[in-house]
Motif scaffolding. Structure first.
Motif, PDB file in Angstrom:
ATOM      1  N   SER A  35       0.825  -1.211   0.000  1.00 30.29           N
ATOM      2  CA  SER A  35       0.000   0.000   0.000  1.00 30.29           C
ATOM      3  C   SER A  35       0.858   1.260   0.000  1.00 30.29           C
ATOM      4  CB  SER A  35      -0.939   0.009   1.214  1.00 30.29           C
ATOM      5  OG  SER A  35      -1.880  -1.041   1.128  1.00 30.29           O
ATOM      6  N   THR A  36       2.005   1.192   0.660  1.00 33.25           N
ATOM      7  CA  THR A  36       2.905   2.352   0.674  1.00 33.25           C
ATOM      8  C   THR A  36       3.380   2.684  -0.726  1.00 33.25           C
ATOM      9  OG1 THR A  36       3.636   1.758   2.908  1.00 33.25           O
ATOM     10  CG2 THR A  36       5.016   3.299   1.674  1.00 33.25           C
ATOM     11  N   VAL A  37       3.708   1.648  -1.523  1.00 33.80           N
ATOM     12  CA  VAL A  37       4.096   1.880  -2.910  1.00 33.80           C
ATOM     13  C   VAL A  37       2.980   2.599  -3.663  1.00 33.80           C
ATOM     14  CG1 VAL A  37       4.611   0.765  -5.121  1.00 33.80           C
ATOM     15  CG2 VAL A  37       5.706  -0.052  -3.034  1.00 33.80           C
ATOM     16  N   LEU A  38       1.747   2.131  -3.501  1.00 35.55           N
ATOM     17  CA  LEU A  38       0.620   2.762  -4.192  1.00 35.55           C
ATOM     18  C   LEU A  38       0.456   4.216  -3.761  1.00 35.55           C
ATOM     19  CD1 LEU A  38      -2.163   0.006  -4.260  1.00 35.55           C
ATOM     20  CD2 LEU A  38      -0.335   0.449  -5.898  1.00 35.55           C
ATOM     21  N   HIS A  39       0.568   4.474  -2.454  1.00 39.10           N
ATOM     22  CA  HIS A  39       0.397   5.836  -1.956  1.00 39.10           C
ATOM     23  C   HIS A  39       1.471   6.774  -2.499  1.00 39.10           C
ATOM     24  CE1 HIS A  39      -1.907   4.129   1.757  1.00 39.10           C
ATOM     25  NE2 HIS A  39      -2.632   4.129   0.654  1.00 39.10           N
ATOM     26  N   LEU A  40       2.701   6.286  -2.614  1.00 43.66           N
ATOM     27  CA  LEU A  40       3.773   7.116  -3.149  1.00 43.66           C
ATOM     28  C   LEU A  40       3.584   7.373  -4.640  1.00 43.66           C
ATOM     29  CD1 LEU A  40       6.860   5.545  -1.320  1.00 43.66           C
ATOM     30  CD2 LEU A  40       5.796   7.750  -0.842  1.00 43.66           C
ATOM     31  N   LEU A  41       3.230   6.333  -5.385  1.00 45.34           N
ATOM     32  CA  LEU A  41       3.039   6.502  -6.827  1.00 45.34           C
ATOM     33  C   LEU A  41       1.824   7.361  -7.138  1.00 45.34           C
ATOM     34  CD1 LEU A  41       3.855   2.923  -8.178  1.00 45.34           C
ATOM     35  CD2 LEU A  41       5.334   4.925  -8.087  1.00 45.34           C
ATOM     36  N   GLY A  42       0.827   7.316  -6.259  1.00 43.86           N
ATOM     37  CA  GLY A  42      -0.381   8.112  -6.482  1.00 43.86           C
ATOM     38  C   GLY A  42      -0.291   9.536  -5.975  1.00 43.86           C
ATOM     39  N   GLY A  43       0.836   9.890  -5.339  1.00 41.38           N
ATOM     40  CA  GLY A  43       0.977  11.249  -4.822  1.00 41.38           C
ATOM     41  C   GLY A  43       0.229  11.487  -3.535  1.00 41.38           C
ATOM     42  N   MET A  44      -0.215  10.410  -2.875  1.00 43.11           N
ATOM     43  CA  MET A  44      -0.902  10.551  -1.595  1.00 43.11           C
ATOM     44  C   MET A  44       0.095  10.650  -0.440  1.00 43.11           C
ATOM     45  SD  MET A  44      -3.760   7.598  -2.323  1.00 43.11           S
ATOM     46  CE  MET A  44      -4.634   7.784  -0.768  1.00 43.11           C
ATOM     47  N   ASP A  45       1.355  10.326  -0.721  1.00 41.01           N
ATOM     48  CA  ASP A  45       2.419  10.371   0.279  1.00 41.01           C
ATOM     49  C   ASP A  45       3.710  10.729  -0.450  1.00 41.01           C
ATOM     50  OD1 ASP A  45       3.736  10.191   2.675  1.00 41.01           O
ATOM     51  OD2 ASP A  45       3.448   8.042   2.953  1.00 41.01           O
ATOM     52  N   ARG A  46       4.722  11.115   0.295  1.00 43.97           N
ATOM     53  CA  ARG A  46       6.012  11.481  -0.292  1.00 43.97           C
ATOM     54  C   ARG A  46       7.106  10.597   0.289  1.00 43.97           C
ATOM     55  NH1 ARG A  46       6.249  16.661  -2.099  1.00 43.97           N
ATOM     56  NH2 ARG A  46       8.103  15.912  -3.212  1.00 43.97           N
ATOM     57  N   PRO A  47       8.103  10.233  -0.507  1.00 43.09           N
ATOM     58  CA  PRO A  47       9.192   9.409   0.020  1.00 43.09           C
ATOM     59  C   PRO A  47      10.069  10.191   1.001  1.00 43.09           C
ATOM     60  CG  PRO A  47       9.660  10.071  -2.236  1.00 43.09           C
ATOM     61  CD  PRO A  47       8.259  10.516  -1.951  1.00 43.09           C
ATOM     62  N   THR A  48      10.580   9.498   1.990  1.00 43.28           N
ATOM     63  CA  THR A  48      11.535  10.096   2.911  1.00 43.28           C
ATOM     64  C   THR A  48      12.864  10.321   2.209  1.00 43.28           C
ATOM     65  OG1 THR A  48      10.473   8.838   4.685  1.00 43.28           O
ATOM     66  CG2 THR A  48      12.574   9.880   5.203  1.00 43.28           C
ATOM     67  N   GLU A  49      13.244   9.368   1.366  1.00 41.16           N
ATOM     68  CA  GLU A  49      14.455   9.470   0.558  1.00 41.16           C
ATOM     69  C   GLU A  49      14.135   8.986  -0.846  1.00 41.16           C
ATOM     70  OE1 GLU A  49      17.537   7.182   2.364  1.00 41.16           O
ATOM     71  OE2 GLU A  49      17.216   8.069   4.348  1.00 41.16           O
ATOM     72  N   GLY A  50      14.866   9.505  -1.822  1.00 42.47           N
ATOM     73  CA  GLY A  50      14.638   9.098  -3.196  1.00 42.47           C
ATOM     74  C   GLY A  50      13.534   9.918  -3.852  1.00 42.47           C
ATOM     75  N   THR A  51      13.173   9.550  -5.065  1.00 41.10           N
ATOM     76  CA  THR A  51      12.182  10.292  -5.828  1.00 41.10           C
ATOM     77  C   THR A  51      11.173   9.358  -6.478  1.00 41.10           C
ATOM     78  OG1 THR A  51      13.472  10.239  -7.890  1.00 41.10           O
ATOM     79  CG2 THR A  51      13.874  12.087  -6.367  1.00 41.10           C
ATOM     80  N   VAL A  52      10.038   9.934  -6.836  1.00 42.97           N
ATOM     81  CA  VAL A  52       9.058   9.269  -7.689  1.00 42.97           C
ATOM     82  C   VAL A  52       9.073  10.018  -9.013  1.00 42.97           C
ATOM     83  CG1 VAL A  52       6.630   8.687  -8.025  1.00 42.97           C
ATOM     84  CG2 VAL A  52       7.629   8.583  -5.728  1.00 42.97           C
ATOM     85  N   ASP A  53       9.400   9.344 -10.082  1.00 45.59           N
ATOM     86  CA  ASP A  53       9.473   9.959 -11.401  1.00 45.59           C
ATOM     87  C   ASP A  53       8.325   9.466 -12.270  1.00 45.59           C
ATOM     88  OD1 ASP A  53      11.801  11.141 -10.544  1.00 45.59           O
ATOM     89  OD2 ASP A  53      13.111   9.694 -11.528  1.00 45.59           O
ATOM     90  N   VAL A  54       7.672  10.384 -12.952  1.00 51.99           N
ATOM     91  CA  VAL A  54       6.564  10.057 -13.851  1.00 51.99           C
ATOM     92  C   VAL A  54       6.906  10.606 -15.232  1.00 51.99           C
ATOM     93  CG1 VAL A  54       4.109  10.318 -14.326  1.00 51.99           C
ATOM     94  CG2 VAL A  54       4.907  10.151 -11.956  1.00 51.99           C
ATOM     95  N   ASP A  55       6.940   9.735 -16.230  1.00 56.41           N
ATOM     96  CA  ASP A  55       7.301  10.130 -17.596  1.00 56.41           C
ATOM     97  C   ASP A  55       8.638  10.858 -17.617  1.00 56.41           C
ATOM     98  OD1 ASP A  55       4.961   9.041 -18.620  1.00 56.41           O
ATOM     99  OD2 ASP A  55       3.840  10.904 -18.365  1.00 56.41           O
TER     100      ASP A  55
END
Length: 225
Positions: A35-55
């Motif tokens: 669920s944490t992966v989904l929340h990060l990819l959906g923009g419902m949460d932010r990573p403590t370290e690292g980034t989420v890249d879209v396109d």
């Protein structure tokens, strides 16, 4: 990407790349980080370290609102508004803002796509669990999202209805060209996806391809036992 909550490490240096149009199952025991992966990819949460890249672009705070509008969410609990009709539940995400399409026309089209056109004026309490999940799926697609995130979408359904929901999700994914991630404990749900990513204690421990025949290939291309 890493996500910590105080002393708890929910995700630990997870590196996950997803191709556009793929159907990916996230599996693993409760608390593994699905669920944490989904929340990060959906923009419902932010990573403590690292980034989420879209396109190819980092998902920054400035881009969050636009990104969230391009993501559809389907949950284990249907989260329908009990006082609204089926049609109005599908329309709910787009009622507060301007859009460049006919809301009513699209909502009606989606209800037809999920097989509920004749129940447009019904209330959620008049529907079965499977029908309520179909409404939730139609609602998730009202913005034509590029990414559909489903968190245990069959968890509250019997096996037959769950199978129908999975088939529906996959057919809609192909129809609308949507990338789909499904967090699930259900082996049958996972086997119907193109790829199965298994998490354990916040880390990826397996990342396997699924052939059209349903065979699961390991990282090196060999059949998994």
């Amino acid at each position: 990407m890493t996500r910590r909550y105080a002393e708890l490490v929910a995700l630990d240096a997870v590196d996950l790349r997803i191709e556009s149009g793929a159907a990916v199952a996230l599996t693993g025991p409760s608390g593994s980080g699905k669920s944490t992966v989904l929340h990060l990819l959906g923009g419902m949460d932010r990573p403590t370290e690292g980034t989420v890249d879209v396109d190819g672009e980092e998902l920054t705070a400035r881009r969050l609102d636009a990104h969230r509008r391009s993501v559809g969410f389907v949950f284990q609990r249907f989260h329908l508004l009990p006082a609204l009709t089926v049609l109005d539940n599908v329309l709910a995400p787009v009622l507060p803002r301007r859009v460049d399409f006919d809301r009513q026309e699209r909502a009606t089209e989606l209800l037809e796509a999920v097989g509920l056109a004749e129940r447009a004026n019904a209330l959620p309490s008049e529907l079965s669990g499977g029908q309520q999940q179909r409404v939730a799926i139609a609602r998730a697609l009202i913005n034509r999202p590029g990414l559909l995130l489903a968190d245990e979408p069959t968890g509250n359904l019997d096996s037959t209805t769950g199978r129908e929901i999975v088939e529906l999700l996959l057919s809609l994914r192909e129809r609308y060209g949507t990338t789909m991630l499904v967090a699930t404990h259900d082996v049958e749900v996972a086997a119907n996806c193109d790829r199965i990513v298994r998490l354990l204690d916040g880390r990826i421990v397996a990342d396997d391809q699924v052939t059209p025949d349903g065979d699961v290939l390991g990282r090196l291309g060999g059949l998994r036992p």
